[in-house]
Design an enzyme around this catalytic site. Structure first.
Site, PDB file in Angstrom:
ATOM      1  N   ASP A  95       0.832  -1.210   0.000  1.00  0.00           N
ATOM      2  CA  ASP A  95       0.000   0.000   0.000  1.00  0.00           C
ATOM      3  C   ASP A  95       0.867   1.261   0.000  1.00  0.00           C
ATOM      4  O   ASP A  95       1.760   1.411   0.836  1.00  0.00           O
ATOM      5  CB  ASP A  95      -0.897   0.052   1.239  1.00  0.00           C
ATOM      6  CG  ASP A  95      -1.957  -1.035   1.251  1.00  0.00           C
ATOM      7  OD1 ASP A  95      -1.945  -1.892   0.356  1.00  0.00           O
ATOM      8  OD2 ASP A  95      -2.791  -1.020   2.171  1.00  0.00           O
ATOM      9  N   SER A 173      -1.709   1.705   6.657  1.00  0.00           N
ATOM     10  CA  SER A 173      -1.921   2.729   5.633  1.00  0.00           C
ATOM     11  C   SER A 173      -2.588   3.997   6.128  1.00  0.00           C
ATOM     12  O   SER A 173      -3.255   4.011   7.157  1.00  0.00           O
ATOM     13  CB  SER A 173      -2.807   2.172   4.508  1.00  0.00           C
ATOM     14  OG  SER A 173      -2.262   1.056   3.922  1.00  0.00           O
ATOM     15  N   ASP A 259      -6.818   3.210   7.678  1.00  0.00           N
ATOM     16  CA  ASP A 259      -6.704   3.894   6.380  1.00  0.00           C
ATOM     17  C   ASP A 259      -7.255   5.318   6.410  1.00  0.00           C
ATOM     18  O   ASP A 259      -8.082   5.694   5.568  1.00  0.00           O
ATOM     19  CB  ASP A 259      -7.413   3.097   5.275  1.00  0.00           C
ATOM     20  CG  ASP A 259      -6.872   1.706   5.084  1.00  0.00           C
ATOM     21  OD1 ASP A 259      -5.829   1.398   5.673  1.00  0.00           O
ATOM     22  OD2 ASP A 259      -7.491   0.916   4.345  1.00  0.00           O
ATOM     23  N   GLU A 354     -11.892  -0.969   1.954  1.00  0.00           N
ATOM     24  CA  GLU A 354     -10.607  -0.421   2.377  1.00  0.00           C
ATOM     25  C   GLU A 354     -10.209   0.842   1.619  1.00  0.00           C
ATOM     26  O   GLU A 354     -10.759   1.182   0.585  1.00  0.00           O
ATOM     27  CB  GLU A 354      -9.509  -1.470   2.155  1.00  0.00           C
ATOM     28  CG  GLU A 354      -9.744  -2.782   2.890  1.00  0.00           C
ATOM     29  CD  GLU A 354      -8.552  -3.697   2.804  1.00  0.00           C
ATOM     30  OE1 GLU A 354      -7.834  -3.782   3.813  1.00  0.00           O
ATOM     31  OE2 GLU A 354      -8.334  -4.310   1.743  1.00  0.00           O
TER      32      GLU A 354
END
Length: 499
Positions: A95, A173, A259, A354
């Site tokens: 990522d 992330s 995220d 995600e």
């Protein structure tokens, strides 16, 4: 557990209203049925009906991730680090996200483009930390990316003197913005270990820090430490967003709280993030099987799909599925100001949507998310299916309407052992025109002895109102995040340099 519904009276955005809001929005309304803009819920549901229609759409060229020539794929040359014995090895990089301006375009930091990425030893699954890569602006080659190393030192989490961060075991992330005063502000996910004996259950916390950089010479950027490292939002309150304690001991429950994607709107700061709905926003459980809003379609579809689901091996997974994209507002010092209801929820469909990604383009807000077929509880969807879903709205806070009728923007169904398998697709606006650059990573982590997880070739996606399509012959270099502005004036299809 009983479901707490938050339905409100249906609202309609009429064509007459959108005519007052600007050209981009007018185009959106013209291509959209008025009925498609209605919502019965305070936020948008990804329904089982949507997923079945996505299954019918996938395979069309405009939605398929382009095919890449495996013989041209290279590891990132600068992605190197030390293994547990101190030996220099090639790292996996998965990522990644660029340093962005407030409008989502790629920031120019003293003549450089910057990308943050998760990287680590392919043989150590727990070796997941954030690294900084930089490249001269205008250079689009894979070899142009240099590695400034890991962003955080091991003791940064202790120096923060925070009861949550002191137990951080991994960095996951997030996003990054170049502030108005020229500072690099990182948002990421702090993850604790899963150690039940110490009452640690892998809790995820939305976290931020200022990253200080220096330039020892005109060819080099250096991480010069971090400051203002602090949690923003600690794992949900249980009501608006599920917290990790609610998932402890629940077999198959996949708790997510990660995220963080930073965005600004009219002087306000926000974080949009992956989460799960809480007890007051449509919770998980057996009762959710009876909520027709999670199915979509008409009454006949609800009756038939419920009957099928009750007999499906995916029934248990569907009961627990409550993936969401949440939003919170921040104070000017990047602390939590207000918790807001989700923007998107996927109850009865998947526990995991995600890498939230949102930006304003041509008068509309676009919201994207990645998901895996292996997490989806609809029988037609296969384990090898990979998706990027997308939604549009006239307001950052929604309600959002699915792009292309269902939300499907990108699909790939390669075997996960294929070198050219990609995931974590991230759309990057270019500031003008209708094309965005889509970046991702290629190959599964630790799968091959020689091929490492690496920046995938990027490619172009065309967005016009509520419709999207992959640009034919729009494949770019591995890791490319910007295009020459003059190229966007050409009508697709047009071809960039062949590999």
């Amino acid at each position: 557990m009983k479901i707490n519904k938050i339905f409100r009276k249906a609202t309609t955005l009429t064509v007459a209203t959108t005519m007052l809001l600007g050209g981009g929005i007018q185009a959106f309304a013209k291509e959209t049925d008025e009925s498609d803009l209605k919502t019965d819920n305070a936020f948008t549901q990804i329904t089982r009906h949507d997923m079945l229609n996505i299954f019918k759409q996938q395979g069309k060229e405009k939605f398929e991730v382009p095919s890449f020539d495996a013989s041209t794929i290279k590891n990132i040359p600068s992605a190197k680090g030390r293994d547990s014995s101190g030996k220099l090895i090639d790292f996996d990089v998965w990522d990644s996200w660029p340093l962005q301006n407030a409008d989502g375009t790629v920031a120019n930091y003293k003549g450089y483009n910057i990308v943050f990425g998760l990287a680590g030893d392919p043989k150590r699954a727990e070796d997941t930390f954030i690294y900084l890569f930089y490249q001269k602006a205008g250079n689009t080659s894979l070899s142009g990316w240099k590695n400034a190393g890991r962003v955080f030192k091991d003791n940064d989490k202790l120096l923060a003197n925070d009861p949550i961060l002191k137990n951080q075991s991994e960095e996951w992330s997030g996003s990054a913005t170049l502030t108005s005063d020229g500072q690099v502000r990182l948002f990421y996910t702090s993850r604790q270990p899963f150690e039940p004996s110490n009452q640690l259950y892998g809790k995820q916390t939305l976290t931020t820090a200022q990253i200080n950089l220096s330039q020892p010479d005109e060819e080099t950027l250096k991480v010069d430490g971090v400051e203002d490292l602090k949690p923003i939002y600690d794992g949900g309150d249980g009501k608006t967003y599920q917290n990790v304690q609610q998932s402890v001991g629940v077999d198959m429950d996949n708790h997510t709280f990660r995220d963080p994607h930073y965005v600004e709107d009219q002087g306000h700061k926000y974080i949009i993030f992956e989460a799960n709905t809480g007890t007051e926003t449509g919770y998980q459980g057996e009762d959710s099987l009876q909520n027709s809003a999670y199915y979509g379609g008409n009454n006949e579809f609800f009756t038939e799909e419920l009957r099928n689901l009750l007999q499906s091996p995916k029934k248990k997974g569907a009961e627990l599925a409550n993936g969401a994209l949440g939003i919170v507002e921040l104070n000017n010092d990047y602390t939590l100001k207000k918790v807001m209801p989700p923007l998107i929820a996927s109850n009865l469909v998947t526990d995991e949507i995600e890498r939230a990604n949102v930006f304003k383009m041509n008068g509309l807000w676009y919201l994207f998310t990645s998901t895996r077929g292996s997490k989806v509880t609809v029988d037609a969807i296969g384990d090898d299916d990979i998706y990027m879903l997308g939604y549009a709205s006239t307001s950052l806070t929604g309600p959002y309407k699915p792009l292309n009728g269902t939300g499907l923007v990108l699909h790939q169904d390669l075997d996960r052992d294929d070198i050219t398998w990609t995931y974590a697709h991230f759309a990057i606006p270019q500031g003008k025109g209708n094309n965005v650059v889509v970046s991702s990573y290629m190959t599964n982590r630790g799968l091959f002895p020689d091929h490492k997880s690496t920046f995938a070739p990027s490619f172009l996606l065309n967005i016009k109102g509520s419709k999207t399509s992959v640009v034919k012959n729009g494949i770019l270099e591995q890791g490319q995040i910007t295009i020459d502005p003059t190229d966007d004036k050409k009508e697709p299809p047009y071809e960039y340099g062949k590999k």
